[in-house]
Scaffold this motif. Structure first.
Motif, PDB file in Angstrom:
ATOM      1  N   THR A  74       0.700  -1.290   0.000  1.00  0.00           N
ATOM      2  CA  THR A  74       0.000   0.000   0.000  1.00  0.00           C
ATOM      3  C   THR A  74       0.729   1.344   0.000  1.00  0.00           C
ATOM      4  O   THR A  74       0.156   2.226   0.515  1.00  0.00           O
ATOM      5  CB  THR A  74      -1.008   0.044   1.129  1.00  0.00           C
TER       6      THR A  74
ATOM      7  N   LEU B  34      -4.308  12.243   0.729  1.00  0.00           N
ATOM      8  CA  LEU B  34      -4.779  11.682  -0.532  1.00  0.00           C
ATOM      9  C   LEU B  34      -5.454  12.802  -1.312  1.00  0.00           C
ATOM     10  O   LEU B  34      -5.979  13.755  -0.720  1.00  0.00           O
ATOM     11  CB  LEU B  34      -5.794  10.559  -0.303  1.00  0.00           C
ATOM     12  N   THR B  35      -5.455  12.683  -2.629  1.00  0.00           N
ATOM     13  CA  THR B  35      -6.315  13.575  -3.396  1.00  0.00           C
ATOM     14  C   THR B  35      -7.760  13.202  -3.086  1.00  0.00           C
ATOM     15  O   THR B  35      -8.047  12.082  -2.622  1.00  0.00           O
ATOM     16  CB  THR B  35      -6.069  13.445  -4.898  1.00  0.00           C
TER      17      THR B  35
ATOM     18  N   GLU C  14     -10.064  12.567  -5.188  1.00  0.00           N
ATOM     19  CA  GLU C  14     -10.419  11.450  -6.062  1.00  0.00           C
ATOM     20  C   GLU C  14      -9.941  10.123  -5.469  1.00  0.00           C
ATOM     21  O   GLU C  14     -10.684   9.127  -5.477  1.00  0.00           O
ATOM     22  CB  GLU C  14      -9.811  11.655  -7.453  1.00  0.00           C
ATOM     23  N   GLN C  15      -8.719  10.089  -4.978  1.00  0.00           N
ATOM     24  CA  GLN C  15      -8.206   8.877  -4.349  1.00  0.00           C
ATOM     25  C   GLN C  15      -9.011   8.513  -3.100  1.00  0.00           C
ATOM     26  O   GLN C  15      -9.336   7.352  -2.865  1.00  0.00           O
ATOM     27  CB  GLN C  15      -6.738   9.077  -3.979  1.00  0.00           C
TER      28      GLN C  15
ATOM     29  N   ARG D 173     -12.262   6.485  -3.523  1.00  0.00           N
ATOM     30  CA  ARG D 173     -12.241   5.138  -4.087  1.00  0.00           C
ATOM     31  C   ARG D 173     -12.951   4.145  -3.166  1.00  0.00           C
ATOM     32  O   ARG D 173     -12.948   4.294  -1.939  1.00  0.00           O
ATOM     33  CB  ARG D 173     -10.790   4.674  -4.292  1.00  0.00           C
TER      34      ARG D 173
ATOM     35  N   VAL E 299     -10.719   2.350  -0.284  1.00  0.00           N
ATOM     36  CA  VAL E 299     -10.081   3.148   0.765  1.00  0.00           C
ATOM     37  C   VAL E 299     -11.034   3.191   1.964  1.00  0.00           C
ATOM     38  O   VAL E 299     -12.156   3.684   1.853  1.00  0.00           O
ATOM     39  CB  VAL E 299      -9.752   4.574   0.287  1.00  0.00           C
TER      40      VAL E 299
ATOM     41  N   ALA F  48      -5.605   2.229   2.716  1.00  0.00           N
ATOM     42  CA  ALA F  48      -5.624   2.571   1.297  1.00  0.00           C
ATOM     43  C   ALA F  48      -5.125   1.351   0.530  1.00  0.00           C
ATOM     44  O   ALA F  48      -3.920   1.188   0.317  1.00  0.00           O
ATOM     45  CB  ALA F  48      -4.753   3.788   1.028  1.00  0.00           C
TER      46      ALA F  48
ATOM     47  N   MET G 284      -2.333   1.128  -2.405  1.00  0.00           N
ATOM     48  CA  MET G 284      -1.097   1.869  -2.196  1.00  0.00           C
ATOM     49  C   MET G 284      -0.201   1.155  -1.193  1.00  0.00           C
ATOM     50  O   MET G 284      -0.666   0.327  -0.413  1.00  0.00           O
ATOM     51  CB  MET G 284      -1.405   3.281  -1.703  1.00  0.00           C
TER      52      MET G 284
ATOM     53  N   LYS H 175       0.928   4.661   3.406  1.00  0.00           N
ATOM     54  CA  LYS H 175      -0.205   5.554   3.194  1.00  0.00           C
ATOM     55  C   LYS H 175      -1.362   5.230   4.150  1.00  0.00           C
ATOM     56  O   LYS H 175      -2.222   6.080   4.377  1.00  0.00           O
ATOM     57  CB  LYS H 175      -0.701   5.457   1.756  1.00  0.00           C
TER      58      LYS H 175
ATOM     59  N   ASP I   3       2.205  10.010  -4.406  1.00  0.00           N
ATOM     60  CA  ASP I   3       1.340   8.976  -4.980  1.00  0.00           C
ATOM     61  C   ASP I   3       2.057   7.651  -4.810  1.00  0.00           C
ATOM     62  O   ASP I   3       3.189   7.489  -5.255  1.00  0.00           O
ATOM     63  CB  ASP I   3       1.077   9.250  -6.460  1.00  0.00           C
TER      64      ASP I   3
ATOM     65  N   TRP J  49       1.081   4.260  -5.532  1.00  0.00           N
ATOM     66  CA  TRP J  49       0.451   3.099  -6.145  1.00  0.00           C
ATOM     67  C   TRP J  49       1.420   1.916  -6.166  1.00  0.00           C
ATOM     68  O   TRP J  49       2.548   2.036  -6.600  1.00  0.00           O
ATOM     69  CB  TRP J  49       0.014   3.410  -7.571  1.00  0.00           C
TER      70      TRP J  49
END
Length: 249
Positions: A10, A167-168, A170-171, A174, A177, A200, A203, A207, A234, A236
């Motif tokens: 993550t 996090l953004t 948008e993230q 999800r 999350v 998360a 990721m 995170k 970020d 990922w």
């Protein structure tokens, strides 16, 4: 905040210059501690644990989880963290929201729960496969708070007094999350960031902030504890650390 010292799937940073490498002295020190732990008699276990703890404090990547007694290990960037009970725990949601909210542990338990089973991946490449997490989708808490139009990101703070993550927006919305209350089908222990932590799933594990106490909606991403020390914002799995062979969720 802190992170579980163990193979986890993550958050970012790696050996491509964007992450923080483990120092040679740290690696040699951990190997020496591991050898001592294997050879020592049981009455030396306490001293060994002290040595391992010191090595873990210098190792943000989780490599110390490879030593005897591996798996998930206690880790904190502050050295010690006060414990919270169901009576004393609070999670605050504030910032660019219409309704500032405070949740007790009992409140979070009464909300719809989502269960995910994913590999937990450490930035070093080690992982714990098929680890169940269960909790409230972060998106649901954000929706309940009423995110304002100018919002762009979410910042997480922890009751250890030091760790943070971001996090953004948008993230954060999800489906994978969570504000997690359970891990491996048991309530989150203090050592694993309980009673509540961020999870998360796609990721690297740094995170997934442990000992979560605050969720603040902001107008920009604020780098977290390890990002301020060289890790990717970020994170990922398989992308942000520059390793094409890393496993994906």
């Amino acid at each position: 905040m802190t992170k579980d010292v163990n193979p986890a799937r993550t958050a970012g940073g790696g050996e491509d210059g964007r992450g923080t490498p483990v120092g040679r002295r740290v690696v040699l020190g951990m190997l020496a501690a591991g050898a001592a732990g294997v050879a020592a008699a049981p009455f030396l276990q306490s001293a060994y644990d002290d040595t391992l703890g010191a090595a873990a404090q210098k190792d943000p990547t989780g490599l110390s989880g490879l030593l005897p007694g591996g798996g998930f290990r206690y880790y904190s960037v502050t050295g010690s963290v006060p414990e919270k009970t169901a009576r004393t725990y609070r999670l605050t949601i504030d910032g660019l929201v219409r309704h500032r909210t405070s949740y007790r542990l009992a409140d979070l338990r009464q909300l719809p729960q989502t269960r995910l089973v994913r590999d937990v991946q450490c930035v070093t490449g080690w992982r714990v496969p098929g680890t169940p997490f269960e909790g409230v989708r972060l998106a649901a808490l954000l929706d309940a708070a009423g995110v304002r139009p100018e919002a762009k990101a979410v910042r997480f703070t922890c009751f250890d007094g030091a760790y943070s993550e971001s996090l953004t927006l948008e993230q954060a919305r999800r489906d994978d999350v969570l504000v997690a209350l359970r891990m491996q089908d048991k309530p989150l222990s203090h050592a694993h960031g309980g009673p509540v932590r961020l999870y998360a799933a796609p990721m690297y594990f740094y995170k997934s902030a442990k000992w979560l106490s605050g969720i603040t909606v902001t107008d920009h991403v604020q780098p977290g504890y390890w990002e301020n020390r060289g890790y990717d914002i970020d994170a990922w799995v398989g992308r942000s650390n520059g390793r094409d062979d890393a496993p994906t969720t």
